[in-house]
Design a protein around this motif. Structure first.
Motif, PDB file in Angstrom:
ATOM      1  N   HIS A 100     -37.192 -19.422  33.216  1.00 46.29           N
ATOM      2  CA  HIS A 100     -37.287 -18.024  33.638  1.00 46.29           C
ATOM      3  C   HIS A 100     -36.008 -17.560  34.349  1.00 46.29           C
ATOM      4  O   HIS A 100     -35.548 -16.441  34.151  1.00 46.29           O
ATOM      5  N   VAL A 101     -35.432 -18.449  35.163  1.00 46.84           N
ATOM      6  CA  VAL A 101     -34.294 -18.079  36.009  1.00 46.84           C
ATOM      7  C   VAL A 101     -32.959 -18.111  35.264  1.00 46.84           C
ATOM      8  O   VAL A 101     -32.085 -17.266  35.510  1.00 46.84           O
ATOM      9  N   LEU A 102     -32.771 -19.059  34.362  1.00 45.95           N
ATOM     10  CA  LEU A 102     -31.483 -19.195  33.680  1.00 45.95           C
ATOM     11  C   LEU A 102     -31.018 -17.915  32.981  1.00 45.95           C
ATOM     12  O   LEU A 102     -29.848 -17.538  33.137  1.00 45.95           O
ATOM     13  N   PRO A 103     -31.865 -17.221  32.240  1.00 45.39           N
ATOM     14  CA  PRO A 103     -31.388 -15.973  31.623  1.00 45.39           C
ATOM     15  C   PRO A 103     -30.959 -14.927  32.654  1.00 45.39           C
ATOM     16  O   PRO A 103     -30.011 -14.172  32.421  1.00 45.39           O
ATOM     17  N   LEU A 104     -31.621 -14.924  33.799  1.00 43.91           N
ATOM     18  CA  LEU A 104     -31.239 -13.982  34.854  1.00 43.91           C
ATOM     19  C   LEU A 104     -29.877 -14.336  35.444  1.00 43.91           C
ATOM     20  O   LEU A 104     -29.057 -13.462  35.711  1.00 43.91           O
ATOM     21  N   ILE A 105     -29.639 -15.624  35.617  1.00 41.19           N
ATOM     22  CA  ILE A 105     -28.356 -16.080  36.167  1.00 41.19           C
ATOM     23  C   ILE A 105     -27.229 -15.762  35.192  1.00 41.19           C
ATOM     24  O   ILE A 105     -26.137 -15.355  35.601  1.00 41.19           O
ATOM     25  N   GLU A 106     -27.498 -15.936  33.910  1.00 40.96           N
ATOM     26  CA  GLU A 106     -26.474 -15.660  32.899  1.00 40.96           C
ATOM     27  C   GLU A 106     -26.040 -14.197  32.899  1.00 40.96           C
ATOM     28  O   GLU A 106     -24.916 -13.877  32.527  1.00 40.96           O
ATOM     29  N   LYS A 107     -26.903 -13.313  33.349  1.00 45.41           N
ATOM     30  CA  LYS A 107     -26.583 -11.887  33.379  1.00 45.41           C
ATOM     31  C   LYS A 107     -25.736 -11.503  34.594  1.00 45.41           C
ATOM     32  O   LYS A 107     -25.198 -10.411  34.643  1.00 45.41           O
ATOM     33  N   LEU A 108     -25.626 -12.404  35.569  1.00 42.27           N
ATOM     34  CA  LEU A 108     -24.860 -12.096  36.780  1.00 42.27           C
ATOM     35  C   LEU A 108     -23.365 -12.062  36.480  1.00 42.27           C
ATOM     36  O   LEU A 108     -22.876 -12.795  35.622  1.00 42.27           O
ATOM     37  N   ASN A 109     -22.655 -11.244  37.251  1.00 43.92           N
ATOM     38  CA  ASN A 109     -21.195 -11.258  37.117  1.00 43.92           C
ATOM     39  C   ASN A 109     -20.650 -12.468  37.877  1.00 43.92           C
ATOM     40  O   ASN A 109     -21.375 -13.133  38.630  1.00 43.92           O
ATOM     41  N   ASP A 110     -19.370 -12.749  37.695  1.00 45.73           N
ATOM     42  CA  ASP A 110     -18.767 -13.955  38.282  1.00 45.73           C
ATOM     43  C   ASP A 110     -18.874 -13.981  39.795  1.00 45.73           C
ATOM     44  O   ASP A 110     -19.127 -15.031  40.384  1.00 45.73           O
ATOM     45  N   GLN A 111     -18.690 -12.841  40.438  1.00 47.30           N
ATOM     46  CA  GLN A 111     -18.749 -12.788  41.901  1.00 47.30           C
ATOM     47  C   GLN A 111     -20.159 -13.130  42.397  1.00 47.30           C
ATOM     48  O   GLN A 111     -20.319 -13.892  43.348  1.00 47.30           O
ATOM     49  N   ASP A 112     -21.171 -12.603  41.745  1.00 48.89           N
ATOM     50  CA  ASP A 112     -22.548 -12.898  42.142  1.00 48.89           C
ATOM     51  C   ASP A 112     -22.908 -14.360  41.874  1.00 48.89           C
ATOM     52  O   ASP A 112     -23.648 -14.979  42.639  1.00 48.89           O
TER      53      ASP A 112
END
Length: 136
Positions: A100-112
């Motif tokens: 569930h979390v991995l797709p959300l993390i992949e959407k983050l920008n580099d700074q986040d």
């Protein structure tokens, strides 16, 4: 019968560890006529069981109580199997959370992503890496 160095090698621990376990009463060696300590096959099993308990973050004091409470070796093994089943269940739950979390993390920008990484302990990162390795 094993001498201390042989027992340590077979159990993948140090001689100092065997000495410590003996001094606090977790192991009981037999003595030769020349006063050398010898350990039985049962002692080897005991050291391996102690090391498994330590992996479960049990203190040596707690381990000693577990070993002295009269439970047989087979019931201790049953306990370890039960603990292993519980860990596997937790891994399965973590896997579902990770999916569930991995797709959300992949959407983050580099700074986040950097900010998120800085909030995680090295132990957490290692655990997540290990989980990903298990799942792939």
């Amino acid at each position: 019968m094993y001498r201390i160095g042989e027992l340590a090698n077979l159990a993948n621990v140090t001689k100092r560890t065997i000495d410590h376990y003996t001094n606090i009463g977790l192991l009981k060696p037999e003595r030769s006529a020349s006063n050398y300590r010898y350990y039985t096959e049962e002692a080897l099993k005991q050291v391996r069981l102690i090391e498994e308990y330590k992996k479960q973050d049990l203190s040596l004091k707690d381990i000693k109580l577990l070993l002295q409470d009269g439970t047989s070796s087979s019931s201790q093994e049953d306990h370890l199997l039960s603990e292993t089943d519980e860990v596997l269940k937790q891994i399965k739950e973590l896997n579902m959370n990770l999916e569930h979390v991995l797709p959300l993390i992949e959407k983050l920008n580099d700074q986040d992503k950097k900010l998120l990484r800085s909030r995680l302990s090295s132990k957490s990162v290692s655990l997540m890496h290990s989980l990903l390795m298990l799942l792939s």
